[in-house]
Design an enzyme around this catalytic site. Structure first.
Site, PDB file in Angstrom:
ATOM      1  N   ARG A  36       0.820  -1.222   0.000  1.00 44.84           N
ATOM      2  CA  ARG A  36       0.000   0.000   0.000  1.00 44.84           C
ATOM      3  C   ARG A  36       0.849   1.265   0.000  1.00 44.84           C
ATOM      4  NH1 ARG A  36      -5.257  -1.179   3.863  1.00 44.84           N
ATOM      5  NH2 ARG A  36      -6.487  -2.047   2.159  1.00 44.84           N
ATOM      6  N   LYS A 198     -18.321 -15.538   4.188  1.00 43.86           N
ATOM      7  CA  LYS A 198     -19.748 -15.350   4.438  1.00 43.86           C
ATOM      8  C   LYS A 198     -20.565 -15.031   3.201  1.00 43.86           C
ATOM      9  CE  LYS A 198     -20.157 -13.711   9.174  1.00 43.86           C
ATOM     10  NZ  LYS A 198     -20.165 -12.400   9.847  1.00 43.86           N
ATOM     11  N   GLY A 351      -9.085  -8.196   1.200  1.00 45.58           N
ATOM     12  CA  GLY A 351      -8.008  -8.238   2.188  1.00 45.58           C
ATOM     13  C   GLY A 351      -7.342  -9.607   2.278  1.00 45.58           C
ATOM     14  N   GLY A 374     -12.417  -3.795   1.888  1.00 47.16           N
ATOM     15  CA  GLY A 374     -13.817  -3.391   2.070  1.00 47.16           C
ATOM     16  C   GLY A 374     -14.301  -2.431   1.003  1.00 47.16           C
TER      17      GLY A 374
END
Ligand code: ADP
Ligand code: MG
Length: 393
Positions: A36, A198, A351, A374
């Site tokens: 990053r 999920k 991530g 996200g």
């Protein structure tokens, strides 16, 4: 206002505040991965070429509005200093008289890094006064923090109220351009590969992209709810019971639209998720209770890899299994490698997906590896991004 980029703004010799995303993974006080930081270098270097007086602002981790010494940006300022080959001054705070003085005294081509924004609870509350205090440090505002662009926070949203000139950096621009391309003119066939923990996290991505893609391959824990929705067996694997109906509807819609859905045919399963657990292989008709699936099986890998080899655009988010255990990483690794071999337009993000890709040294082998976790997921769901809206206002 259309989004403007740093090279369209009058930054020469000005005090420029750049909101960066230096929220890097840390372990025992040292930085595990500097992707990053490196990704922001084009913007920082450009500003320095223009002799800007540079002020960098970032958050790190979740200090929850308190000063947490372990989450100081000091190690990051040191890495940045090495990358730039020049001194980076670390401010003792991100607002207040001392910081103001440091900003005031900055000379052309100097770099000041503010201390962790989230040491102040006002940051996550999008507080106007706090945003104003940050804004008073500089004359131009640039956001290059794609990884935080989905946050309604002071340094991302409220701050833009206090500048005449606001715009994006090159990283944010690049991330948005490639996503825009994927949404508007992706070469076909377009394969979406989804995995991860999920269904509830990812269902909206499927719904939002159903009209854009030709095929969706689903692996990882989220696939068990879909298998169950089709009447298959998944033993004691995690299933989100309250999402089964929705999964059924999505599968039906996909069928109507001619979107091919690929689900795992076979699984690697264990009685207990642990190191060196004994592995068994089951398909969706033989899967007994007492076992949990931890990875896609070899037949599934074969089908997914074949699909990858014919796609012209591939978007991948989410691991195919519990790749954190080497024993259960084969499926994810095979998929990652197949995508890396593809000549297609390949976009990879998330991530944990990023961690997986880095683990196997594949980071450079995709058209685009997104720095947003996200933020990327929110974008793919079709949600508007508060930071982007603020720049365009
Ligand atoms: P990303 O961060 O890339 O968007 P997610 O956060 O959605 O990905 O999911 C990643 C997590 O999903 C990983 O920690 C991985 O261990 C977990 N996972 C994948 N497959 C399974 C599985 N079969 N059982 C339990 N967890 C799984
Ligand atoms: Mg994750």
């Amino acid at each position: 206002m259309p989004l403007r980029c740093i090279d369209e703004l009058p930054i020469e010799r000005k005090k420029v505040l750049i909101r960066v995303d230096f929220n890097v993974p840390m372990e025992d006080g040292s930085i595990k991965d500097i992707t990053r930081i490196k990704a922001t270098m084009p913007t920082i270097n450009y500003a320095l070429q223009k002799k800007a007086k540079l002020i960098l602002a970032s958050h790190l981790g979740r200090p929850k509005g308190k000063v947490v010494p372990e989450l100081s940006l000091r190690p990051i300022s040191e890495v940045l200093s090495k990358l730039l080959g020049r001194k980076v001054i670390l401010a003792p705070n991100c607002v207040g008289p001392e910081v103001q003085k440091l900003a005031q005294e900055l000379r052309e081509g100097e770099v000041l890094m503010l201390e962790n924004l989230r040491f102040h609870p006002e940051e996550e509350k999008n507080d106007l006064q706090f945003a104003k205090a940050l804004a008073e440090l500089a004359e131009v505002y640039i956001n290059d923090a794609f990884g935080a662009i989905h946050r309604n926070h002071a340094s991302i949203v409220a701050i833009t109220n206090f500048f005449e000139h606001v715009g994006c950096g090159f990283l944010l621009k690049k991330e948005l351009d490639i996503l825009d391309k994927i949404f508007s003119s992706a070469p076909r066939p377009f394969l979406l590969i989804l995995g991860g923990a999920k269904v509830s996290d990812k269902m909206d991505i499927i719904k939002n992209l159903l009209d854009k893609v030709d095929a969706i391959a689903i692996g990882g824990a989220m696939s068990y709810t879909f298998i169950k929705a089709l009447g298959g067996q998944v033993g004691s694997s995690p299933v989100e019971e309250d999402k089964i109906e929705e999964a059924r509807e999505v599968l039906h819609k996909a069928g109507e639209r001619g979107v091919k859905i690929l689900l795992p045919l076979d699984h690697v399963a264990v009685r207990e998720v642990k190191k060196e657990a004994e592995k068994e292989y089951f398909d969706n008709t033989t899967f007994p209770e007492g076992y949990k699936a931890v990875d896609i099986g070899p037949k599934t890998v074969e089908v997914f890899v074949k699909m990858i080899s014919t796609a012209k655009t591939i978007l991948w988010n989410g691991p195919m299994g519990i790749f954190e255990y080497e024993d259960f990483a084969q499926g994810t690794r095979a998929i990652a490698e197949a995508i890396s071999r593809s000549e297609a337009l390949t976009v990879v993000g998330g991530g944990d997906t990023l961690n997986a890709v880095n683990l196997w040294g594949l980071a450079e082998r995709f058209t685009h590896l997104s720095t947003g976790g996200g933020a990327l997921v929110e974008y793919l769901k079709g949600k508007s991004l508060p930071g982007l809206m603020a720049l365009e206002r």
